[in-house]
Scaffold this motif. Structure first.
Motif, short mmCIF file in Angstrom:
data_model
loop_
_atom_site.label_atom_id
_atom_site.label_comp_id
_atom_site.label_asym_id
_atom_site.label_seq_id
_atom_site.Cartn_x
_atom_site.Cartn_y
_atom_site.Cartn_z
N LEU A 109 55.77 50.44 37.68
CA LEU A 109 55.53 49.18 38.59
C LEU A 109 53.96 49.01 38.59
O LEU A 109 53.21 47.87 38.69
CB LEU A 109 55.92 49.45 39.83
CG LEU A 109 55.44 48.20 40.79
CD1 LEU A 109 55.85 46.97 40.43
CD2 LEU A 109 56.13 48.66 42.26
N ALA A 110 53.12 50.42 38.74
CA ALA A 110 51.84 50.27 38.89
C ALA A 110 51.19 49.96 37.72
O ALA A 110 50.19 49.22 37.43
CB ALA A 110 51.41 51.86 39.37
N ARG A 111 51.70 50.04 36.49
CA ARG A 111 51.23 49.75 35.16
C ARG A 111 51.26 48.22 34.92
O ARG A 111 50.34 47.69 34.57
CB ARG A 111 51.76 50.53 34.12
CG ARG A 111 51.39 51.94 33.91
CD ARG A 111 50.07 51.89 33.19
NE ARG A 111 50.18 51.71 31.76
CZ ARG A 111 49.18 51.54 31.13
NH1 ARG A 111 48.05 51.55 31.62
NH2 ARG A 111 49.31 51.26 29.84
N ALA A 112 52.41 47.74 35.56
CA ALA A 112 52.63 46.13 35.48
C ALA A 112 51.52 45.70 36.33
O ALA A 112 50.94 44.48 35.67
CB ALA A 112 54.00 45.87 35.84
N LEU A 113 51.34 45.95 37.43
CA LEU A 113 50.28 45.39 38.21
C LEU A 113 49.01 45.58 37.85
O LEU A 113 47.96 44.81 37.64
CB LEU A 113 50.40 46.15 39.75
CG LEU A 113 51.65 45.83 40.61
CD1 LEU A 113 51.72 46.35 41.74
CD2 LEU A 113 51.75 44.18 40.77
N GLN A 114 48.66 46.85 37.07
CA GLN A 114 47.33 47.00 36.42
C GLN A 114 46.94 46.22 35.19
O GLN A 114 46.06 45.53 35.11
CB GLN A 114 47.38 48.47 35.85
CG GLN A 114 46.04 49.10 35.40
CD GLN A 114 46.15 50.45 34.84
OE1 GLN A 114 47.22 50.73 34.33
NE2 GLN A 114 45.02 51.17 35.14
N GLY A 115 48.20 45.85 34.50
CA GLY A 115 48.03 44.89 33.49
C GLY A 115 47.65 43.25 33.94
O GLY A 115 47.00 42.72 33.26
N ALA A 116 48.20 42.99 34.87
CA ALA A 116 47.89 41.79 35.75
C ALA A 116 46.68 41.77 36.23
O ALA A 116 45.83 40.60 35.86
CB ALA A 116 49.02 41.53 36.72
N ALA A 117 46.09 42.49 36.65
CA ALA A 117 44.66 42.81 37.17
C ALA A 117 43.79 42.63 35.83
O ALA A 117 42.66 41.83 36.01
CB ALA A 117 44.31 44.11 37.95
N ALA A 118 43.98 43.45 34.70
CA ALA A 118 43.25 43.44 33.68
C ALA A 118 43.19 41.80 33.05
O ALA A 118 42.23 41.47 32.69
CB ALA A 118 43.88 44.33 32.49
N ALA A 119 44.37 41.34 33.15
CA ALA A 119 44.50 39.74 32.59
C ALA A 119 43.41 38.96 33.46
O ALA A 119 42.92 37.94 32.83
CB ALA A 119 45.63 39.24 32.55
N GLY A 120 43.28 39.60 34.59
CA GLY A 120 42.24 38.58 35.45
C GLY A 120 40.61 38.65 35.11
O GLY A 120 39.75 38.06 34.93
N MET A 121 40.65 40.12 34.77
CA MET A 121 39.36 40.46 34.38
C MET A 121 38.56 39.98 33.10
O MET A 121 37.34 39.71 33.16
CB MET A 121 39.14 42.18 34.39
CG MET A 121 39.33 42.74 35.63
SD MET A 121 38.73 44.50 35.67
CE MET A 121 39.92 45.25 34.20
N ILE A 122 39.50 39.71 32.16
CA ILE A 122 38.78 39.54 30.65
C ILE A 122 38.33 38.05 30.82
O ILE A 122 37.15 37.87 30.19
CB ILE A 122 39.91 39.83 29.94
CG1 ILE A 122 40.48 41.25 29.56
CG2 ILE A 122 39.33 39.21 28.53
CD1 ILE A 122 39.19 42.31 29.32
N PRO A 123 39.21 37.28 31.09
CA PRO A 123 38.61 35.55 30.99
C PRO A 123 37.52 35.63 31.88
O PRO A 123 36.38 34.87 31.75
CB PRO A 123 39.82 34.94 31.20
CG PRO A 123 40.73 35.83 31.74
CD PRO A 123 40.43 37.14 31.33
N ALA A 124 37.43 36.14 33.36
CA ALA A 124 36.48 35.71 34.20
C ALA A 124 35.00 36.50 33.83
O ALA A 124 34.10 36.29 33.79
CB ALA A 124 36.91 36.49 35.43
N ALA A 125 35.23 37.73 32.91
CA ALA A 125 34.16 38.68 32.45
C ALA A 125 33.40 37.74 31.40
O ALA A 125 32.14 37.43 31.37
CB ALA A 125 34.59 39.91 31.96
N LEU A 126 34.23 37.15 30.26
CA LEU A 126 33.58 36.48 29.29
C LEU A 126 33.05 35.15 29.62
O LEU A 126 32.10 34.75 29.15
CB LEU A 126 34.77 36.32 28.25
CG LEU A 126 34.06 35.66 26.73
CD1 LEU A 126 32.83 36.39 26.44
CD2 LEU A 126 35.14 35.71 25.65
#
Length: 500
Positions: free
Chosen positions: A144-161
Motif C-alpha cells: 500500500l505504501a509503495r502504491a501511494l509512493q508511486g502516485a506521489a512520484a507521478a505528481g513530481m515528474i510533470p510538475a518538475a519538468l
C-alpha cells in the motif's frame, strides 16, 4: 477564447513549429483567463538553475525508486517468508502501476492548479510514503505504501519538468532538458548498485528511509526557491475521465506486468487488460467532447508531438527491458553477486549522463529527430552485440562493457532528444500536460518491454531465452529509430491559417 503563444524571439534552433500556433493544434477548448504576459514573466525567470537542480533531484528520486527495489527482493523474501512470491512482486509492481496510471492526469493537474503547488505537495507525499514504507510491519502495508509512493512520484515528474521549461529561457531549454534527462537516466541505471549498497549496509528498509531526509531537504529548498505562479483560470480536469484514464492505464500495466506469472489466459489478466483498454477508451472519448478533458488530445494533432510519443513508447519498451535484463544477465548467466551486477551496469550510466548533457547543449533543435535515430541505433547495436555473443564468452571487458557503454549512450541521447522534440512547440501553460503524456507513453512502453521480457525468460529453454530478450530489445529500439527518422522541426512559427 483561444489561447495563443506570444511571438517567439528565440533563434531558429529552438523556435516552435508552425503547426503549434494553429488553434486546433494547441488550444484547449476551455477559456484561459490568465494573460499571456503572466506566463511570459514566468519564462526564464530568476533562479532557473536552482529550479533545474531541484527538478533533477526529485526526478532522480522518482526513477531511483522505480528500480532500486529489484535488488532488495531477496532480502524482502527473507523478511516476509510467509508471503507468496506472487504477492511480493506487487512491492515492485504497485509503484510502477500507479506511477504510469497517474502521469497524464498529474500533468494536466499541474497546469491547472499550478506546477509549484503540485511539486511541493507531491514531494511531501513522496517523503511521507517513503517513511511509511520503511516502517511497514507487514507486506500488505508495504505494498500500500509503495502504491501511494508511486502516485506521489507521478505528481513530481510533470510538475518538475514543467517548472524547468517555464523558468528556463527558450535558448537554454535544450541544455536544461539534457541535465534533467541525465538525472532520470542515471537513477534508472545506478539503482541496482545503490540498492545493493544500502541493503548490504542495513536491510531493505534503508532503500526507503534514505528518501526521507532527501525529500525534506528538497521540499524546504523548493518552498524558498520556486516563485509563485499566476493563476491560469483553467478548469480542473474532468473527474470521470481522469478516473477512467488512471484505471485504464493501471489495468493494462498491471495485466501486462503479471501476465507471465499468472498466465496470459488467466481470467484476472484478461480482466485487467480488457477492462483497462475499455476504461482508457472511455477516457479518450470523453476527452473529445468535454470542456476540461482529462487528456489533451489536441496535442496529438501536431504530427511531431505524436511521433515523439510513438518514439517514447517504443524506446521505453527497449530501455526498461534492458534495465531489467542487464543485471539479471550478469547474476544468472555469469554468477555475479547483486552488488557486482549493480556496479557492472554503472559505466553505462555514466555514459548516459554524458550523452544527455551533450545532446542538450550541442545538438540544435532541428537535429533532435536525427539524435533520436542515432541514439536508438546505438541502443539496438548494444542488444544485437549481446544477442550475438550469448554463450560465447563470460569476459566482462570484451562483451558486456562495450555493449553496456553503447546502450548507456543511447539512453542518454534518446531520452533527451525526445523530451526536447516533444516540448519544442508547447505553450508554457501546457508544458506539464505535454510532459505527462510523453512520460505516460514511455511508461506504457516500459510495461510492454518488461512483460515481453518476463514471457521470454519463462517460456524459453536454457540458453535460448537471453537471445530472445536481446532480439526483442533490438527490434523495439529499431522501431524508435524509425520514429526518430520521421521527425522534422520546421523553421520559425508563422501566423496560423483559419481552421488550422
Amino acid at each position: 477564447m483561444t489561447a495563443t503563444r506570444p511571438e517567439p524571439t528565440a533563434p531558429e534552433s529552438v523556435t516552435p513549429r508552425e503547426s503549434l500556433t494553429a488553434p486546433e493544434s494547441v488550444t484547449s477548448r476551455e477559456s484561459v483567463s490568465a494573460p499571456d504576459s503572466g506566463w511570459q514573466r514566468a519564462e526564464g525567470g530568476p533562479g532557473g538553475g536552482r529550479v533545474l537542480a531541484l527538478a533533477s533531484a526529485v526526478t532522480f528520486l522518482a526513477f531511483l525508486d522505480a528500480t532500486v527495489v529489484n535488488v532488495a527482493f531477496p532480502d524482502l523474501r527473507r523478511a516476509f517468508p510467509e508471503v507468496s512470491l506472487a504477492r511480493l512482486t506487487w512491492i515492485v509492481s504497485a509503484y510502477a502501476v500507479l506511477f504510469a496510471a497517474l502521469l497524464a492526469a498529474a500533468g494536466r493537474l499541474a497546469d491547472t492548479l499550478g506546477r509549484r503547488a503540485l511539486f511541493l505537495g507531491s514531494v511531501l507525499a513522496f517523503t511521507l510514503t517513503s517513511l511509511a514504507a520503511s516502517a511497514a510491519p507487514t507486506a500488505e502495508l508495504l505494498i500500500l505504501a509503495r502504491a501511494l509512493q508511486g502516485a506521489a512520484a507521478a505528481g513530481m515528474i510533470p510538475a518538475a519538468l514543467g517548472l524547468v521549461l517555464a523558468h528556463t529561457p527558450p535558448a537554454r531549454r535544450a541544455a536544461a532538458l539534457g541535465a534533467w534527462s541525465a538525472a532520470g537516466g542515471l537513477a534508472a541505471a545506478v539503482g541496482p548498485s545503490i540498492g545493493g549498497l544500502l541493503v548490504e549496509w542495513w536491510d531493505w528498509r534503508a532503500i526507503f528511509l534514505v528518501n526521507v531526509p532527501l525529500g525534506l531537504a528538497v521540499g524546504w529548498a523548493a518552498a524558498r526557491v520556486i516563485p509563485r505562479e499566476p493563476r491560469t483560470g483553467r478548469r480542473l480536469p474532468d473527474p470521470v475521465g481522469t478516473t477512467a484514464l488512471a484505471l485504464g492505464i493501471g489495468g493494462v500495466v498491471a495485466g501486462l506486468s503479471q501476465g507471465a506469472e499468472w498466465g496470459w489466459t488467466d481470467p484476472k489478466v484478461l480482466a485487467l487488460v480488457i477492462g483497462g483498454a475499455l476504461a482508457g477508451t472511455l477516457a479518450l472519448r470523453r476527452s473529445h467532447r468535454h470542456p476540461a478533458p482529462a487528456v489533451d488530445r489536441d496535442l496529438w494533432r501536431d504530427p511531431l508531438f505524436a511521433r515523439a510519443n510513438i518514439g517514447a513508447l517504443l524506446f521505453g519498451a527497449a530501455m526498461y527491458a534492458w534495465l531489467l535484463t542487464g543485471p539479471s544477465y550478469l547474476i544468472e548467466r555469469w554468477n555475479y553477486s547483486v552488488l557486482q551486477a549493480g556496479f557492472g551496469v554503472t559505466p553505462g550510466a555514466v555514459l548516459a549522463m554524458a550523452g544527455a548533457l551533450v545532446v542538450g547543449r550541442r545538438v540544435p533543435a532541428r537535429f533532435q529527430g536525427a539524435a533520436v535515430t542515432v541514439g536508438s541505433l546505438l541502443f539496438a547495436a548494444n542488444a544485437l552485440l549481446l544477442w550475438g555473443w550469448v554463450g560465447e564468452s563470460s569476459s566482462y571487458a570484451r562483451i558486456f562493457l562495450p555493449a553496456g557503454l553503447l546502450g548507456g549512450l543511447g539512453i542518454g541521447v534518446v531520452v533527451t532528444a525526445l523530451s526536447t522534440t516533444a516540448s519544442a512547440g508547447l505553450p508554457p501553460q501546457r508544458f506539464a500536460a505535454g510532459t505527462g503524456l510523453l512520460m505516460t507513453a514511455r511508461q506504457l512502453g516500459g510495461a510492454l518491454g518488461v512483460a515481453g521480457t518476463a514471457a521470454l525468460l519463462t517460456g524459453s529453454g536454457p540458453g535460448d531465452h537471453w537471445r530472445g530478450v536481446f532480439l526483442m530489445i533490438a527490434f523495439a529500439a529499431l522501431g524508435s529509430a524509425v520514429a526518430g527518422a520521421s521527425m522534422r522541426l520546421s523553421g520559425p512559427a508563422k501566423p496560423a491559417r483559419p481552421g488550422g
